[in-house]
Design a protein around this motif. Structure first.
Motif, PDB file in Angstrom:
ATOM      1  N   SER A  14       0.803  -1.228   0.000  1.00 21.77           N
ATOM      2  CA  SER A  14       0.000   0.000   0.000  1.00 21.77           C
ATOM      3  C   SER A  14       0.831   1.271   0.000  1.00 21.77           C
ATOM      4  O   SER A  14       0.297   2.360  -0.079  1.00 21.77           O
ATOM      5  CB  SER A  14      -0.888   0.016   1.243  1.00 21.77           C
ATOM      6  N   GLY A  15       2.177   1.100   0.106  1.00 24.81           N
ATOM      7  CA  GLY A  15       3.024   2.276   0.276  1.00 24.81           C
ATOM      8  C   GLY A  15       3.512   2.361   1.714  1.00 24.81           C
ATOM      9  O   GLY A  15       4.475   3.048   2.021  1.00 24.81           O
ATOM     10  N   ALA A  16       2.824   1.622   2.589  1.00 26.66           N
ATOM     11  CA  ALA A  16       3.249   1.578   3.983  1.00 26.66           C
ATOM     12  C   ALA A  16       4.595   0.849   4.109  1.00 26.66           C
ATOM     13  O   ALA A  16       5.389   1.132   4.999  1.00 26.66           O
ATOM     14  CB  ALA A  16       2.200   0.854   4.825  1.00 26.66           C
ATOM     15  N   GLY A  18      14.918   5.919  -2.521  1.00 30.05           N
ATOM     16  CA  GLY A  18      13.741   6.630  -2.027  1.00 30.05           C
ATOM     17  C   GLY A  18      13.439   6.362  -0.574  1.00 30.05           C
ATOM     18  O   GLY A  18      13.124   7.264   0.192  1.00 30.05           O
ATOM     19  N   ASP A  71      15.905   7.792   3.039  1.00 25.45           N
ATOM     20  CA  ASP A  71      15.712   8.930   3.940  1.00 25.45           C
ATOM     21  C   ASP A  71      14.284   9.031   4.452  1.00 25.45           C
ATOM     22  O   ASP A  71      13.972   9.900   5.250  1.00 25.45           O
ATOM     23  CB  ASP A  71      16.165  10.252   3.278  1.00 25.45           C
ATOM     24  N   TYR A  72      13.398   8.169   4.016  1.00 28.00           N
ATOM     25  CA  TYR A  72      12.011   8.250   4.459  1.00 28.00           C
ATOM     26  C   TYR A  72      11.661   7.146   5.447  1.00 28.00           C
ATOM     27  O   TYR A  72      11.194   7.390   6.539  1.00 28.00           O
ATOM     28  CB  TYR A  72      11.083   8.199   3.246  1.00 28.00           C
ATOM     29  N   SER A  88       4.593  10.800  -0.347  1.00 26.17           N
ATOM     30  CA  SER A  88       4.385   9.384  -0.686  1.00 26.17           C
ATOM     31  C   SER A  88       2.952   8.913  -0.538  1.00 26.17           C
ATOM     32  O   SER A  88       2.600   7.851  -1.056  1.00 26.17           O
ATOM     33  CB  SER A  88       5.272   8.492   0.178  1.00 26.17           C
ATOM     34  N   GLY A 114       8.934  10.815   1.132  1.00 26.07           N
ATOM     35  CA  GLY A 114       9.671  11.741   1.978  1.00 26.07           C
ATOM     36  C   GLY A 114       9.736  13.174   1.463  1.00 26.07           C
ATOM     37  O   GLY A 114      10.403  14.011   2.057  1.00 26.07           O
ATOM     38  N   GLU A 141       2.895  16.042   5.902  1.00 23.87           N
ATOM     39  CA  GLU A 141       3.115  14.875   6.766  1.00 23.87           C
ATOM     40  C   GLU A 141       4.592  14.738   7.138  1.00 23.87           C
ATOM     41  O   GLU A 141       4.917  14.329   8.256  1.00 23.87           O
ATOM     42  CB  GLU A 141       2.600  13.625   6.047  1.00 23.87           C
ATOM     43  N   ASN A 142       5.475  15.109   6.204  1.00 16.88           N
ATOM     44  CA  ASN A 142       6.913  15.005   6.466  1.00 16.88           C
ATOM     45  C   ASN A 142       7.490  16.251   7.145  1.00 16.88           C
ATOM     46  O   ASN A 142       8.675  16.292   7.441  1.00 16.88           O
ATOM     47  CB  ASN A 142       7.668  14.749   5.156  1.00 16.88           C
ATOM     48  N   VAL A 148      -0.654   5.363   8.438  1.00 19.98           N
ATOM     49  CA  VAL A 148      -0.305   6.619   7.749  1.00 19.98           C
ATOM     50  C   VAL A 148      -0.769   6.588   6.285  1.00 19.98           C
ATOM     51  O   VAL A 148      -1.415   7.512   5.814  1.00 19.98           O
ATOM     52  CB  VAL A 148       1.219   6.866   7.806  1.00 19.98           C
ATOM     53  N   HIS A 149      -0.413   5.516   5.581  1.00 15.74           N
ATOM     54  CA  HIS A 149      -0.752   5.426   4.162  1.00 15.74           C
ATOM     55  C   HIS A 149      -2.098   4.728   3.998  1.00 15.74           C
ATOM     56  O   HIS A 149      -2.256   3.572   4.383  1.00 15.74           O
ATOM     57  CB  HIS A 149       0.323   4.630   3.413  1.00 15.74           C
TER      58      HIS A 149
END
Lengths: 156, 242
Positions: free
Chosen positions: A76-78, A111, A114-115, B64, B85, B121-122, B218-219
């Motif tokens: 889901s992107g999670a 990607g 850093d996230y 994201s 991010g 959010e970031n 979150v997502h």
């Protein structure tokens, strides 16, 4: 003499046929079936969504011209989790699919670094295997287990 | 003789005038007819407007959480310009995955009818919310420069689950989100852009993203991404009818 020759030829042909039968011809993998089979064996923590061939090509940025058939499960992107099985147009196309998936993997590591750095180890240890025209790529919560399951599937 | 000459001259003039008239008439006759104005079929007052099935003139730009739209294809044809991010600062620096140009420069590729921005959010952990707002203003100015005819919307920051809010990593909690959303509403008024309250369709009575809405709190998963897409579609429909 002619009859004996014919008999010998017939026996040789029968023996050859039996050898071929013993060697076995592998039935081609059906990506959708392979994904379903692997899903039940692999560890995912995310909500997974099915993708058909077009969806898989879009998600992984793989040229559709290389792909005879494909199926995928994507997170889901999670998380960075996903699973895909590809039936390439030919062995050369399969190599190009592998290249595209390696590019995808590198980009996602960049990607997520850093996230969500906790996803990076999953991406770094992702399973990417090719056998002839077939390619399997998966990013799971247990890539060691996934590697075993994928090898069993491809080496059956 | 003089009379004869005068008569001849008069007849010649008449003949010339007649020729001129004939020629004019011929010219008018062969000229392309003026184009008729295109027939405009207005739907009858009680006839519903057919729902859109393609959003090729729509772009979502931001962080994201936009990935959900790509995964679930909830706005077919729309462009998703995002990076995990991404912030209101790094949108000018970082490219989409496996690309090279900064995300905001993707707006140079094509003209859109609608641009829906998603940031915040970031940035919840930033020490100074006013810097977030200032930088967001810069984003809007840049979007406007590159997309002068697009309708621009600031989307509210999405709520997070109760668990994520309680963990409060990097100041990610629903109270902070509400505070930021109040600032974003004000920014939208100042910049004369729209404000889309996505949070309103996502949160439960406690102001949280429900537990079943997302795998990580979150997502949004498929169902909640669809609610979000429906809200965008509804806004576009309202805009087209006004």
């Amino acid at each position: 003499m002619m009859r004996n020759t014919c008999k010998r030829l017939l026996c040789a042909a029968a023996a050859l046929a039996m050898l071929t039968g013993c060697g076995g011809t592998k039935t081609a993998l059906v990506p959708q079936d392979a994904v379903a089979s692997l899903q039940s064996q692999l560890a995912f923590t995310d909500e997974m969504t099915e993708k058909d061939k077009d969806g898989a090509c879009t998600f992984y940025d793989v040229d559709a011209a290389l792909v005879a058939d494909a199926a995928a499960l994507v997170g889901s992107g999670a998380t960075a989790e996903s699973l895909s099985v590809w039936q390439a147009a030919d062995a050369d196309a399969a190599k190009q699919i592998v290249d595209a998936l390696e590019t995808f993997q590198t980009g996602w590591i960049d990607g997520y670094s850093d996230y969500k750095p906790e996803e990076v180890p999953k991406l770094e240890s992702a399973v990417l295997e090719q056998r002839g025209d077939t390619v399997v790529f998966c990013v799971t919560a247990d890539n060691d287990g996934a590697a075993d399951a994928v090898k069993q599937l491809l080496d059956r | 003789m003089m009379e004869g000459n005068k008569l001849k001259t008069k007849r010649r003039r008449i003949a010339l005038a007649v020729c001129a008239l004939v020629l004019c008439g011929a010219a008018i006759g062969t000229a392309a007819p003026a184009p008729e104005p295109p027939a405009v079929t207005e739907p009858a007052a009680d006839e519903p407007v057919a729902p859109r099935t393609d959003y090729a003139d729509v772009a979502l730009l931001g962080n994201s959480q936009i990935d959900s739209f790509r995964i679930y294809d909830t706005l077919p044809g729309a462009d998703y310009l995002y990076r995990v991010g991404l912030t209101v600062k790094t949108v000018f620096e970082k490219p989409m995955i496996n690309e090279t140009v900064p995300v905001i420069d993707k707006l140079k590729d094509k003209q859109y009818g609608y641009i829906f921005l998603l940031f915040g959010e970031n940035e919840l952990g930033w020490g100074y919310p006013e810097i977030f707002i200032e930088e967001y203003g810069r984003v809007i100015d840049t979007v406007r420069e590159r997309q002068p005819d697009a309708r621009v919307y600031i989307q509210s920051i999405l709520p997070v689950s109760a668990e994520v809010s309680k963990k409060n990593e990097d100041n990610t909690n629903n109270a902070r989100i509400e505070e930021y959303n109040t600032l974003l509403r004000r920014l939208a008024e100042e910049k004369n852009v729209g404000y889309l309250d996505v949070a309103a369709v996502m949160k439960n009575e406690q102001g949280c993203l429900p537990d079943d809405a997302s795998a990580d709190g979150v997502h949004p998963g498929k169902a909640y991404c669809q609610k979000w897409a429906d809200l965008i579609a509804e806004q576009i429909k309202e805009d087209s009818e006004s």
